[in-house]
Structures are given as structure tokens and as C-alpha cells.
Design an enzyme around this catalytic site. Sequence first.
Site, short mmCIF file in Angstrom:
data_model
loop_
_atom_site.label_atom_id
_atom_site.label_comp_id
_atom_site.label_asym_id
_atom_site.label_seq_id
_atom_site.Cartn_x
_atom_site.Cartn_y
_atom_site.Cartn_z
N HIS A 12 0.81 -1.23 0.00
CA HIS A 12 0.00 0.00 0.00
C HIS A 12 0.84 1.29 0.00
O HIS A 12 0.36 2.35 0.37
CB HIS A 12 -0.98 -0.02 1.18
CG HIS A 12 -0.32 0.06 2.53
ND1 HIS A 12 -0.84 -0.54 3.64
CD2 HIS A 12 0.82 0.67 2.97
CE1 HIS A 12 -0.08 -0.31 4.68
NE2 HIS A 12 0.95 0.43 4.31
N HIS A 59 -2.84 4.16 9.75
CA HIS A 59 -1.53 4.63 10.18
C HIS A 59 -1.70 5.85 11.10
O HIS A 59 -1.30 6.96 10.77
CB HIS A 59 -0.68 5.01 8.97
CG HIS A 59 -0.41 3.86 8.03
ND1 HIS A 59 -1.34 3.36 7.15
CD2 HIS A 59 0.71 3.12 7.83
CE1 HIS A 59 -0.82 2.38 6.45
NE2 HIS A 59 0.43 2.20 6.84
N HIS A 193 9.86 -3.69 4.79
CA HIS A 193 10.31 -2.31 4.87
C HIS A 193 10.48 -1.88 6.32
O HIS A 193 9.82 -2.40 7.21
CB HIS A 193 9.40 -1.33 4.13
CG HIS A 193 7.96 -1.19 4.57
ND1 HIS A 193 7.07 -2.22 4.64
CD2 HIS A 193 7.24 -0.09 4.90
CE1 HIS A 193 5.87 -1.78 5.00
NE2 HIS A 193 5.95 -0.49 5.19
N GLU A 240 3.34 -5.51 8.76
CA GLU A 240 2.07 -5.30 8.04
C GLU A 240 1.63 -6.58 7.30
O GLU A 240 0.45 -6.82 7.09
CB GLU A 240 2.18 -4.14 7.04
CG GLU A 240 2.24 -2.78 7.70
CD GLU A 240 2.39 -1.62 6.69
OE1 GLU A 240 2.17 -0.48 7.10
OE2 GLU A 240 2.74 -1.85 5.52
C1 DHB Z 1 6.03 3.96 3.36
C2 DHB Z 1 5.46 2.68 3.40
C3 DHB Z 1 4.35 2.43 4.19
O1 DHB Z 1 3.75 1.20 4.30
C4 DHB Z 1 3.78 3.45 4.90
O2 DHB Z 1 2.66 3.19 5.59
C5 DHB Z 1 4.35 4.73 4.89
C6 DHB Z 1 5.47 4.97 4.11
C7 DHB Z 1 7.21 4.24 2.50
O3 DHB Z 1 7.67 3.36 1.74
O4 DHB Z 1 7.71 5.35 2.52
FE FE Z 2 2.10 1.17 5.86
#
Ligand code: DHB
Ligand code: FE
Length: 285
Positions: A12, A59, A193, A240
Site C-alpha cells: 500500500h 496509520h 520495509h 504489516e
Molecule cells: C512507506 C510505506 C508504508 O507502508 C507506509 O505506511 C508509509 C510509508 C514508505 O515506503 O515510505
Molecule cells: Fe504502511
Amino acid sequence: MARITASVFTSHVPAIGAALDLGKSAEPYWQPVFQGYEYSKLWMKDNRPDVVFLVFNDHATAFSLDMIPTFAIGTADEYAVADEGWGPRPVPKVIGHADLASHIAQSVIQQDFDLTIVNRMDVDHGLTVPLSLMCGQPQAWPCPVIPFAVNVVQYPVPSGQRCLNLGKAIRKAVESYDEDLNVHIWGTGGMSHQLQGPRAGLINREFDNAFLDRMVSDPEGQAAVPHINYVREAGSEGIELVMWLIARGAMSDLAGGPAPVVKHRFYHVPASNTAVGHLILEDKA
Ligand code: DHB
Ligand code: FE
């Protein structure tokens, strides 16, 4: 009766929404990302669901440290697109399905899952970016959406096993709804991530691809993986991914049916700070 016929899994990344909204999707950086969803948009048109049950995470937009529901089901008629700091994304508001959502709440709570019932909630990139990736830029989203928010932001987060079992309960709930509805269930977020701390920027292709493999053929095995492994291997925000197990748990093979058919699989690095992963699974009719 209503039936779950397919599951969709996708990242997402908020920058994907910005790239679309600002007309940058053909730029060399973004083109390979959107290319991976060309098939998916056609598939959505050919297999248009009556309702999408969309598992996502908020978030700290609708919720905050004031209130942290582990699982929250949206039972409203509609949901506004949240302002995440740059104004709300210029995408259609999200139309709910209050009747089916209320039925699922009734059934799933009676199957011993504690859901928070949400009658008002703005939805952030966790929900709108998957819709954009799968539906493009329409004037209105193609069908009603039931938002199902999972806490993966503030510890403690739910286990993979609980998420898989919840998916099974959601399938039962849908199948006990009287109206003939074709329901798709989406699991969103991920892939690897980490957005903060010394490991910011972490991407783990090996973990991600093994996760995609197991989402197809060994969801029970993946459900046994503890949350700490996601954090160690896929980064703090990689947790996530546990939400994908809710959607996977709702497929028919986990209720004694045949294995689902893989219609599409896509993986790409990078998109902003994350790896993008995507799967479409169909239940055999
Ligand atoms: C990023 C990824 C995410 O899942 C999020 O909620 C906010 C930022 C990113 O890649 O910057
Ligand atoms: Fe996210």
C-alpha cells in the site's frame, strides 16, 4: 448465499498514490510498478465483485494512541478519504456495505473474535492505495467496500495464527449471509520495509519471495511464524504482512476445499522505501 470467490494481496506504499495523483505513473521509476498491476485492473473489470472486504491498517489517521483496536470492522454507509498531511487524495469516497458488515460483525463476534465496531472512520493510504492499484482512477470505486482495520502499528500486534483463524471465521460469516453476493477479500500492506531507526531502508527479497510462496501453498506454515521474525527479517513495518493471513484464511482450501488458482504474482523493488508484492488467488468454482 454470499460467497468469497477470490483474494487479492498488495502493498500500500503511499508514494504510489502520490505518483498516480500527480500523473507520474509513466515515469521510468514508477512505470515498472504500475506495469505489474495492468493485468490486475483487467482482472478486476472481468471479475467485478459485489463487495470487497478490505483488510488494511490505519496509520494513526482514524485511530491514535488514545484508542488502539486490534481488529475493527467498518459498518458505516460511507467513509471519507483521510487527510494525511497534504490534503485528502483526490479519489472517490468509499461506499460501505453496512448490512453485510453488520452481519459479519455479528457472526465473527459470536465465533469468539473481539471486533471493534466502527460507524465513522476516515480511510488512509492503507485502504485507498490498494483500491487505486486495482481499479485505476475511476469517478467512483466499482463496488462497496467493507474496511477492516488491523493494528500493526502499536505493539502488541495480533499473531499470524490468530489472523489466519479470523479469516476462516470471516468466510463462515460471509457464507451465512442470505443475499447472493460475490465477495472478494483483500489482504494489504507490506512487503519488507523499515521506515525508522538504524535499519531504515531495509528490504529483504529472499524473505518476501518465500512469503509469497507460502501464501500460495503453505499458509498454515506461515501462520506459525512469530511476529518477531517479521520484525527481524522484514523490518519493523514488514509486520504489516501479517494482515495477508486474514485474507488467505478465508480461501476455501482452509475449509476443506481445493487449492486456489494463482491468477497473478508480482514483485518489484523499490517503491519508495518498500518492496512491492502482489498476488491474486481465485477459489475454484
Ligand atoms: C512507506 C510505506 C508504508 O507502508 C507506509 O505506511 C508509509 C510509508 C514508505 O515506503 O515510505
Ligand atoms: Fe504502511
